[in-house]
Design a protein around this motif. Sequence first.
Motif, mmCIF file in Angstrom:
data_model
loop_
_atom_site.group_PDB
_atom_site.id
_atom_site.type_symbol
_atom_site.label_atom_id
_atom_site.label_comp_id
_atom_site.label_asym_id
_atom_site.label_seq_id
_atom_site.Cartn_x
_atom_site.Cartn_y
_atom_site.Cartn_z
ATOM 1 N N ILE A 51 26.795 54.610 -9.001
ATOM 2 C CA ILE A 51 27.357 53.897 -10.144
ATOM 3 C C ILE A 51 28.819 54.298 -10.355
ATOM 4 O O ILE A 51 29.675 53.453 -10.639
ATOM 5 N N ASN B 233 35.360 51.191 -7.904
ATOM 6 C CA ASN B 233 35.675 50.021 -7.077
ATOM 7 C C ASN B 233 36.105 48.833 -7.921
ATOM 8 O O ASN B 233 36.969 48.058 -7.524
ATOM 9 N N GLY C 274 20.845 58.830 0.475
ATOM 10 C CA GLY C 274 20.188 57.553 0.770
ATOM 11 C C GLY C 274 19.275 57.648 1.984
ATOM 12 O O GLY C 274 18.135 57.190 1.954
ATOM 13 N N LEU C 275 19.775 58.272 3.046
ATOM 14 C CA LEU C 275 18.947 58.377 4.258
ATOM 15 C C LEU C 275 17.801 59.361 4.043
ATOM 16 O O LEU C 275 16.698 59.173 4.572
ATOM 17 N N ILE D 114 16.272 49.062 -8.527
ATOM 18 C CA ILE D 114 15.350 50.061 -7.959
ATOM 19 C C ILE D 114 15.176 51.206 -8.953
ATOM 20 O O ILE D 114 14.074 51.707 -9.156
ATOM 21 N N LEU E 69 30.914 55.232 -8.002
ATOM 22 C CA LEU E 69 31.678 54.538 -6.960
ATOM 23 C C LEU E 69 31.924 53.089 -7.360
ATOM 24 O O LEU E 69 33.028 52.563 -7.211
ATOM 25 N N THR E 70 30.879 52.463 -7.891
ATOM 26 C CA THR E 70 30.995 51.048 -8.241
ATOM 27 C C THR E 70 32.015 50.843 -9.364
ATOM 28 O O THR E 70 32.798 49.884 -9.330
ATOM 29 N N GLY F 218 21.774 49.129 3.535
ATOM 30 C CA GLY F 218 21.948 50.566 3.317
ATOM 31 C C GLY F 218 21.670 51.431 4.532
ATOM 32 O O GLY F 218 22.411 52.366 4.812
ATOM 33 N N ALA G 254 24.985 47.797 -5.768
ATOM 34 C CA ALA G 254 24.865 48.468 -7.069
ATOM 35 C C ALA G 254 23.815 47.788 -7.934
ATOM 36 O O ALA G 254 23.034 48.447 -8.628
ATOM 37 N N ALA H 192 25.370 58.650 1.594
ATOM 38 C CA ALA H 192 24.625 58.400 2.828
ATOM 39 C C ALA H 192 23.542 59.459 3.041
ATOM 40 O O ALA H 192 22.410 59.141 3.409
HETATM 41 C C1 HEM Z 1 14.315 54.926 -2.657
HETATM 42 C C2 HEM Z 1 15.399 54.491 -3.148
HETATM 43 C C3 HEM Z 1 16.719 54.306 -2.432
HETATM 44 C C4 HEM Z 1 17.040 54.377 -1.100
HETATM 45 C C5 HEM Z 1 16.114 54.674 0.063
HETATM 46 C C6 HEM Z 1 18.452 54.105 -0.994
HETATM 47 C C7 HEM Z 1 19.152 54.090 0.193
HETATM 48 C C8 HEM Z 1 20.498 53.835 0.289
HETATM 49 C C9 HEM Z 1 21.274 53.941 1.492
HETATM 50 C C10 HEM Z 1 20.737 54.398 2.843
HETATM 51 C C11 HEM Z 1 22.547 53.583 1.186
HETATM 52 C C12 HEM Z 1 23.736 53.519 2.136
HETATM 53 C C13 HEM Z 1 24.648 54.686 1.914
HETATM 54 C C14 HEM Z 1 26.003 54.475 2.507
HETATM 55 O O1 HEM Z 1 26.486 53.357 2.570
HETATM 56 O O2 HEM Z 1 26.613 55.453 2.913
HETATM 57 C C15 HEM Z 1 22.590 53.239 -0.196
HETATM 58 C C16 HEM Z 1 23.715 52.796 -0.861
HETATM 59 C C17 HEM Z 1 23.765 52.575 -2.227
HETATM 60 N N1 HEM Z 1 22.762 52.829 -3.145
HETATM 61 FE FE1 HEM Z 1 20.865 53.334 -2.688
HETATM 62 N N2 HEM Z 1 18.970 53.876 -2.238
HETATM 63 C C18 HEM Z 1 17.943 54.013 -3.142
HETATM 64 C C19 HEM Z 1 18.024 53.915 -4.515
HETATM 65 C C20 HEM Z 1 19.179 53.637 -5.216
HETATM 66 C C21 HEM Z 1 19.278 53.683 -6.645
HETATM 67 C C22 HEM Z 1 18.169 54.056 -7.615
HETATM 68 C C23 HEM Z 1 20.550 53.347 -6.951
HETATM 69 C C24 HEM Z 1 21.038 53.289 -8.379
HETATM 70 C C25 HEM Z 1 22.082 52.756 -8.818
HETATM 71 C C26 HEM Z 1 21.269 53.074 -5.710
HETATM 72 C C27 HEM Z 1 22.581 52.675 -5.588
HETATM 73 C C28 HEM Z 1 23.258 52.521 -4.400
HETATM 74 C C29 HEM Z 1 24.607 52.037 -4.289
HETATM 75 C C30 HEM Z 1 25.512 51.593 -5.420
HETATM 76 C C31 HEM Z 1 24.930 52.066 -2.920
HETATM 77 C C32 HEM Z 1 26.218 51.614 -2.285
HETATM 78 C C33 HEM Z 1 27.242 52.671 -2.361
HETATM 79 C C34 HEM Z 1 28.500 52.204 -1.710
HETATM 80 O O3 HEM Z 1 28.575 52.219 -0.498
HETATM 81 O O4 HEM Z 1 29.413 51.791 -2.412
HETATM 82 N N3 HEM Z 1 20.395 53.271 -4.669
HETATM 83 N N4 HEM Z 1 21.325 53.406 -0.735
#
Ligand code: HEM
Lengths: 283, 255
Positions: free
Chosen positions: A82, A88, A21-22, A119, A84-85, A239, A113, A18
Amino acid sequence: MSNSALIKSSIAKKYWMAITGLFLCTFLVGHLLGNLQLILNTGEEGRRAFNEYAYFMGHNIFIKVLSYVTYASIIFHAVDGIMLTIQNKKARPVNYVYTKPSANSSLPSRWMAVLGSLILVFIVTHMANFWWKMKISEEIPLHTYKLKIDEHLGQSPNIDYYYTHVPSVNPIPKDTAQIEEKGTELFLKSSNLKLAEGYRDLHTVVMDFFNPDVNNLALLYLLIYAGSMAVLGFHLWHGFASGFQSLGLNHPKYNQLIKRIGQGFAVIVPLLFALIPILIFIK
Amino acid sequence: MASKSINITLKIWRQKNKDAKGQMETYTLNNVSTDSSFLEMLDQLNEQLINERKEPVAFDHDCREGICGMCSLYINGRAHGPDRGITTCQLHMRLFNDGDTIYVEPWRSAAFPIVKDLVVDRSSFDRIQQAGGFISVNTSGRTMDANAIPVPKVNADKAFQAAACIGCGACVASCKNGSAMLFVGAKVSQYALLPQGRVEAKERVLNMVRQMDEEGFGNCTNTGACEVECPKGISIENIARMNREFLKASITSEK
Ligand code: HEM
Ligand code: SF4
Ligand code: FES
């Protein structure tokens, strides 16, 4: 125990997910504001402004630190996501014969995922196209030198720029006897005084990239770019608010607001990103 | 509503024991009253199987009134079947139509190994509970009356709602990650919200989460599937509360 819990436990992994991501969401806003300069200013003025901005982004120490935090966040977010996935998947070794997940959850939330991996592919190609050429291979030609002409050359004080690659708008003839180019820098011949650094012409590279008159593949590139932005939008649709929930920021008073802001963010930010190459393409 | 009879086809997971390889088997069951509950329908099937000298289908049940959490079953792709806020024992055959094919599968989770057919071993939940889902009360004979400690009404209500969790495991079963966060979140919250629970709050959340991870449950992606399928309407607000408790405890606990 507390230390290992903050790294290894399932909840801690989600905290990091988080936070990164944020943070990347704020990075997107900054990146978008920069990109918007490609369409807000036009002509030579726009080119100069954008290249100057790109130079600033590459040389300001604060931005530099921020960029390393961004690289680290992307890598950490992707690796953690990845991992985490995979965990899971292991938690359900045998799947249901018949399952109906649409009854209880949104599509993006179940495809995070896959969306994230797409992305990641985009980020890699995107960096190869622009970042690599700008920072590593340095194959992007110089465009502008910025210098205070009156200070060193005693010329008209209202002219700030010395163009090396656009002879028609060159305020100073390139063969000025007093000036010498060395690498990306400009020196005063007589005293070896460094006058200025050259700005690379990233603007032209981007414009040409999406210009069908210059690049045969411009349409393909545009479609890939716009498609990737749609993928980003879906990732953020779930997200953004999910990140707040992971951090424990759930309160009946604000939940709906956070969800709406997240959905607005997920639509507007990728849409504006995609609008830029579309406008360049159709001119 | 007038009662009627329907004929249905059942596709049920059959598995001899924990290690056997299971498979879906198809059964036809006629004259099922729409007034019967889903479990009564399965009883009817088992009578038919026994009459045919076949092995009856093993499934879990106890109270048959939605309070014990023993019944389970993944019915037509959803935990506790196609209705909200109920357990399988509260699911009625009037929700199905003549000629329907109904899929019945056990909860699927690495942490819920199959014992036989539709029966899974949910003792991983018990071990999580034993890791911290309690308060230590020294029974000196002069125990304080719980009502003597002031509790804000909102907290009392939220603790009560969290305590409504019957430990059925539908949250795990419907989560694409097989995560137990809703169950553990509810169990952590019901104590975290009350003064009596604050005493051991830090160790509780750390120990319960550690046990949850050790049991092999997945991680939470906040899809929200659990709260939709939970028969007791436990909110994911409890998961967020657990995450807050966990962060506080990991940073400040002595251990
Ligand atoms: C600018 C690019 C990105 C942004 C802004 C972004 C943003 C976010 C945010 C805000 C979350 C939510 C986090 C949460 O649930 O606590 C998230 C979840 C996730 N992101 Fe991204 N992300 C980006 C790129 C990526 C990339 C490159 C991957 C590569 C695999 C990825 C994989 C994931 C996965 C798997 C989750 C879910 C995790 C889970 O809750 O099981 N993201 N992302
Ligand atoms: S949280 Fe709901 S679904 Fe999960 S075990 Fe408790 S009652 Fe069952
Ligand atoms: S049998 Fe007790 S809840 Fe269903």
